[in-house]
Write an enzyme that holds these catalytic residues in place. Structure first.
Site, PDB file in Angstrom:
ATOM      1  N   ARG A  88       0.677  -1.168  -0.052  1.00 42.96           N
ATOM      2  CA  ARG A  88       0.040   0.201  -0.123  1.00 42.96           C
ATOM      3  C   ARG A  88       0.926   1.186   0.165  1.00 42.96           C
ATOM      4  O   ARG A  88       0.197   2.278  -0.033  1.00 42.96           O
ATOM      5  CB  ARG A  88      -0.904  -0.172   1.247  1.00 42.96           C
ATOM      6  CG  ARG A  88      -2.521  -0.118   1.020  1.00 42.96           C
ATOM      7  CD  ARG A  88      -2.936  -0.297   2.448  1.00 42.96           C
ATOM      8  NE  ARG A  88      -4.388  -0.051   2.329  1.00 42.96           N
ATOM      9  CZ  ARG A  88      -5.354  -0.859   2.356  1.00 42.96           C
ATOM     10  NH1 ARG A  88      -4.903  -2.272   2.313  1.00 42.96           N
ATOM     11  NH2 ARG A  88      -6.452  -0.690   2.567  1.00 42.96           N
ATOM     12  N   ARG A 127     -21.621  -2.874   2.463  1.00 43.01           N
ATOM     13  CA  ARG A 127     -20.564  -4.176   2.675  1.00 43.01           C
ATOM     14  C   ARG A 127     -21.039  -4.552   3.921  1.00 43.01           C
ATOM     15  O   ARG A 127     -21.025  -4.043   4.914  1.00 43.01           O
ATOM     16  CB  ARG A 127     -19.088  -3.676   2.571  1.00 43.01           C
ATOM     17  CG  ARG A 127     -18.263  -4.889   3.133  1.00 43.01           C
ATOM     18  CD  ARG A 127     -17.040  -4.631   2.667  1.00 43.01           C
ATOM     19  NE  ARG A 127     -16.264  -3.629   2.961  1.00 43.01           N
ATOM     20  CZ  ARG A 127     -15.128  -3.005   2.504  1.00 43.01           C
ATOM     21  NH1 ARG A 127     -14.301  -3.756   1.757  1.00 43.01           N
ATOM     22  NH2 ARG A 127     -14.429  -2.028   3.242  1.00 43.01           N
ATOM     23  N   ARG A 161     -17.876  -3.658   9.099  1.00 40.36           N
ATOM     24  CA  ARG A 161     -16.645  -3.132   9.689  1.00 40.36           C
ATOM     25  C   ARG A 161     -16.888  -1.780  10.295  1.00 40.36           C
ATOM     26  O   ARG A 161     -17.665  -1.090   9.842  1.00 40.36           O
ATOM     27  CB  ARG A 161     -15.664  -3.037   8.479  1.00 40.36           C
ATOM     28  CG  ARG A 161     -15.074  -4.279   8.246  1.00 40.36           C
ATOM     29  CD  ARG A 161     -14.315  -4.384   6.862  1.00 40.36           C
ATOM     30  NE  ARG A 161     -13.519  -3.251   6.918  1.00 40.36           N
ATOM     31  CZ  ARG A 161     -12.232  -3.041   5.732  1.00 40.36           C
ATOM     32  NH1 ARG A 161     -12.638  -4.009   4.602  1.00 40.36           N
ATOM     33  NH2 ARG A 161     -11.864  -1.869   5.638  1.00 40.36           N
TER      34      ARG A 161
HETATM   35  P1  ADP Z   1     -12.149  -4.413  -1.178  1.00 42.83           P
HETATM   36  O1  ADP Z   1     -11.527  -5.705  -0.658  1.00 42.83           O
HETATM   37  O2  ADP Z   1     -11.404  -3.810  -2.326  1.00 42.83           O
HETATM   38  O3  ADP Z   1     -12.213  -3.179   0.099  1.00 42.83           O
HETATM   39  P2  ADP Z   1     -14.546  -5.645  -1.246  1.00 42.83           P
HETATM   40  O4  ADP Z   1     -14.479  -6.935  -2.170  1.00 42.83           O
HETATM   41  O5  ADP Z   1     -14.807  -5.830   0.125  1.00 42.83           O
HETATM   42  O6  ADP Z   1     -13.548  -4.540  -1.760  1.00 42.83           O
HETATM   43  O7  ADP Z   1     -15.895  -5.047  -2.148  1.00 42.83           O
HETATM   44  C1  ADP Z   1     -16.834  -4.054  -1.428  1.00 42.83           C
HETATM   45  C2  ADP Z   1     -18.295  -4.107  -1.293  1.00 42.83           C
HETATM   46  O8  ADP Z   1     -18.624  -3.963  -2.880  1.00 42.83           O
HETATM   47  C3  ADP Z   1     -18.511  -5.548  -1.004  1.00 42.83           C
HETATM   48  O9  ADP Z   1     -19.924  -5.380  -0.142  1.00 42.83           O
HETATM   49  C4  ADP Z   1     -19.065  -6.396  -2.089  1.00 42.83           C
HETATM   50  O10 ADP Z   1     -20.021  -7.285  -1.972  1.00 42.83           O
HETATM   51  C5  ADP Z   1     -19.136  -5.188  -3.188  1.00 42.83           C
HETATM   52  N1  ADP Z   1     -18.709  -5.627  -4.412  1.00 42.83           N
HETATM   53  C6  ADP Z   1     -17.674  -6.119  -4.860  1.00 42.83           C
HETATM   54  N2  ADP Z   1     -17.528  -6.134  -6.263  1.00 42.83           N
HETATM   55  C7  ADP Z   1     -18.506  -5.324  -6.695  1.00 42.83           C
HETATM   56  C8  ADP Z   1     -18.850  -5.282  -7.999  1.00 42.83           C
HETATM   57  N3  ADP Z   1     -18.284  -5.532  -9.211  1.00 42.83           N
HETATM   58  N4  ADP Z   1     -20.221  -4.450  -8.250  1.00 42.83           N
HETATM   59  C9  ADP Z   1     -21.171  -4.064  -7.148  1.00 42.83           C
HETATM   60  N5  ADP Z   1     -20.540  -4.547  -5.825  1.00 42.83           N
HETATM   61  C10 ADP Z   1     -19.437  -5.082  -5.693  1.00 42.83           C
HETATM   62  P1  ADP Z   2     -10.277  -1.697   2.270  1.00 38.69           P
HETATM   63  O1  ADP Z   2      -9.447  -2.271   1.168  1.00 38.69           O
HETATM   64  O2  ADP Z   2     -11.440  -2.126   2.231  1.00 38.69           O
HETATM   65  O3  ADP Z   2      -9.719  -0.274   2.361  1.00 38.69           O
HETATM   66  P2  ADP Z   2      -8.412  -3.276   3.926  1.00 38.69           P
HETATM   67  O4  ADP Z   2      -9.168  -4.394   5.050  1.00 38.69           O
HETATM   68  O5  ADP Z   2      -7.663  -3.570   3.110  1.00 38.69           O
HETATM   69  O6  ADP Z   2      -9.547  -2.104   3.654  1.00 38.69           O
HETATM   70  O7  ADP Z   2      -7.870  -2.373   5.172  1.00 38.69           O
HETATM   71  C1  ADP Z   2      -8.439  -1.723   6.374  1.00 38.69           C
HETATM   72  C2  ADP Z   2      -7.550  -0.690   7.159  1.00 38.69           C
HETATM   73  O8  ADP Z   2      -6.376  -1.684   7.655  1.00 38.69           O
HETATM   74  C3  ADP Z   2      -6.992   0.386   6.341  1.00 38.69           C
HETATM   75  O9  ADP Z   2      -7.573   1.438   6.394  1.00 38.69           O
HETATM   76  C4  ADP Z   2      -5.545   0.404   7.059  1.00 38.69           C
HETATM   77  O10 ADP Z   2      -5.801   1.225   8.207  1.00 38.69           O
HETATM   78  C5  ADP Z   2      -5.105  -0.970   7.451  1.00 38.69           C
HETATM   79  N1  ADP Z   2      -4.362  -1.546   6.612  1.00 38.69           N
HETATM   80  C6  ADP Z   2      -4.560  -2.707   5.906  1.00 38.69           C
HETATM   81  N2  ADP Z   2      -3.724  -2.975   4.973  1.00 38.69           N
HETATM   82  C7  ADP Z   2      -2.744  -2.178   5.152  1.00 38.69           C
HETATM   83  C8  ADP Z   2      -1.395  -2.072   4.696  1.00 38.69           C
HETATM   84  N3  ADP Z   2      -0.734  -2.750   3.862  1.00 38.69           N
HETATM   85  N4  ADP Z   2      -0.495  -0.899   5.075  1.00 38.69           N
HETATM   86  C9  ADP Z   2      -1.102  -0.178   6.253  1.00 38.69           C
HETATM   87  N5  ADP Z   2      -2.211  -0.276   6.655  1.00 38.69           N
HETATM   88  C10 ADP Z   2      -3.095  -1.139   6.214  1.00 38.69           C
END
Ligand code: ADP
Ligand code: ADP
Ligand code: ZN
Length: 216
Positions: A88, A127, A161
């Site tokens: 990241r 989500r 979350r």
């Molecule tokens: P990330 O891991 O990048 O934070 P997630 O995979 O958790 O994202 O997806 C965020 C939310 O959007 C989840 O509730 C998931 O079910 C939904 N989601 C993921 N891909 C799509 C898509 N292509 N269209 C609509 N909703 C989606």
């Molecule tokens: P999303 O893709 O939906 O933003 P993640 O589950 O990947 O969420 O991350 C949630 C939180 O955990 C981030 O907002 C950050 O605070 C922390 N985090 C996760 N991965 C990393 C990383 N590689 N470096 C720094 N912080 C991280």
């Protein structure tokens, strides 16, 4: 095969990783999931990370690198790994390259899922996930087949979350723009980056990712 999924919060990294790990027998390594487990267990790392995550900032690089390095070591039992949410920052991307070198591994695909900011806000605000197995869902876009029952494990308990609220999402998007987006040129320069359009349904996006992987 080893993959990195890049993209802003809510882009669909976890959702696509879940499908890819089944299709290609990979082990998904999500630093966000690992940190949430640390918070839940009340470990020292969890205590440090909790507030940072609630604010939507990034946890310091040294802590993340230490945490993930152990997991890449332990990883066996699959035909490769999917990194979701890591690296990241540029420092994390460089540390990852060193780790992979040491372990004699290489990344086959670095896939960037591109999505509009409006769409990620909509995705994040709906989500939720299964409290037992972690399977991800969405209020409108990915409902369990039977309302209130997890498709994967049958549990009837779900969680949302703490950081999926409007305020924190804004900070997380800012952290993405300021600290994570700058790693894209790092992978571009290595000719490793493949952008996939993340707009559209989950199946559609999955098909695009699969096409990129199979192109080689
Ligand atoms: P990330 O891991 O990048 O934070 P997630 O995979 O958790 O994202 O997806 C965020 C939310 O959007 C989840 O509730 C998931 O079910 C939904 N989601 C993921 N891909 C799509 C898509 N292509 N269209 C609509 N909703 C989606
Ligand atoms: P999303 O893709 O939906 O933003 P993640 O589950 O990947 O969420 O991350 C949630 C939180 O955990 C981030 O907002 C950050 O605070 C922390 N985090 C996760 N991965 C990393 C990383 N590689 N470096 C720094 N912080 C991280
Ligand atoms: Zn479940």
């Amino acid at each position: 095969m080893n993959l990195i999924l890049l993209g802003p919060p809510g882009a669909g990294k976890g959702t696509q990783a879940e499908r890819l790990q089944d299709a290609y027998n990979l082990v998904q390594l999500s630093t966000g999931d690992m940190l949430r487990e640390e918070v839940k267990s009340g470990s020292d790392l969890g205590k440090t990370a909790k507030e940072i995550m609630e604010r939507g900032d990034l946890v310091p690089d040294d802590l993340i690198i230490k945490m993930i390095s152990g997991r890449i070591d332990q990883n066996s039992g699959g035909d490769g790994i999917i990194l979701d949410g890591f690296p990241r920052t540029t420092a994390q991307a460089e540390a990852l390259d060193r780790m992979l070198d040491e372990k004699g591994l290489k990344m086959d695909h670095v896939i960037q899922i591109t999505v509009d900011e409006d769409a990620v806000v909509e995705r994040i605000s709906g989500r939720f996930s299964c409290a037992k197995c972690g399977m991800g869902y969405h209020d409108h876009f990915k409902k369990p087949k039977v309302e209130g029952v997890c498709d994967k494990c049958g549990s009837t308990e779900f969680t949302r979350r703490a950081d999926d609220n409007a305020d924190t999402v804004r900070s997380r998007l800012a952290a993405y723009r300021e600290q994570t987006a700058p790693i894209l040129p790092y992978y571009e320069a290595k000719k490793a980056l493949k952008a996939v359009d993340g707009m559209g349904g989950i199946d559609e996006v999955y098909a695009r990712i699969k096409a990129v992987i199979e192109e080689g």
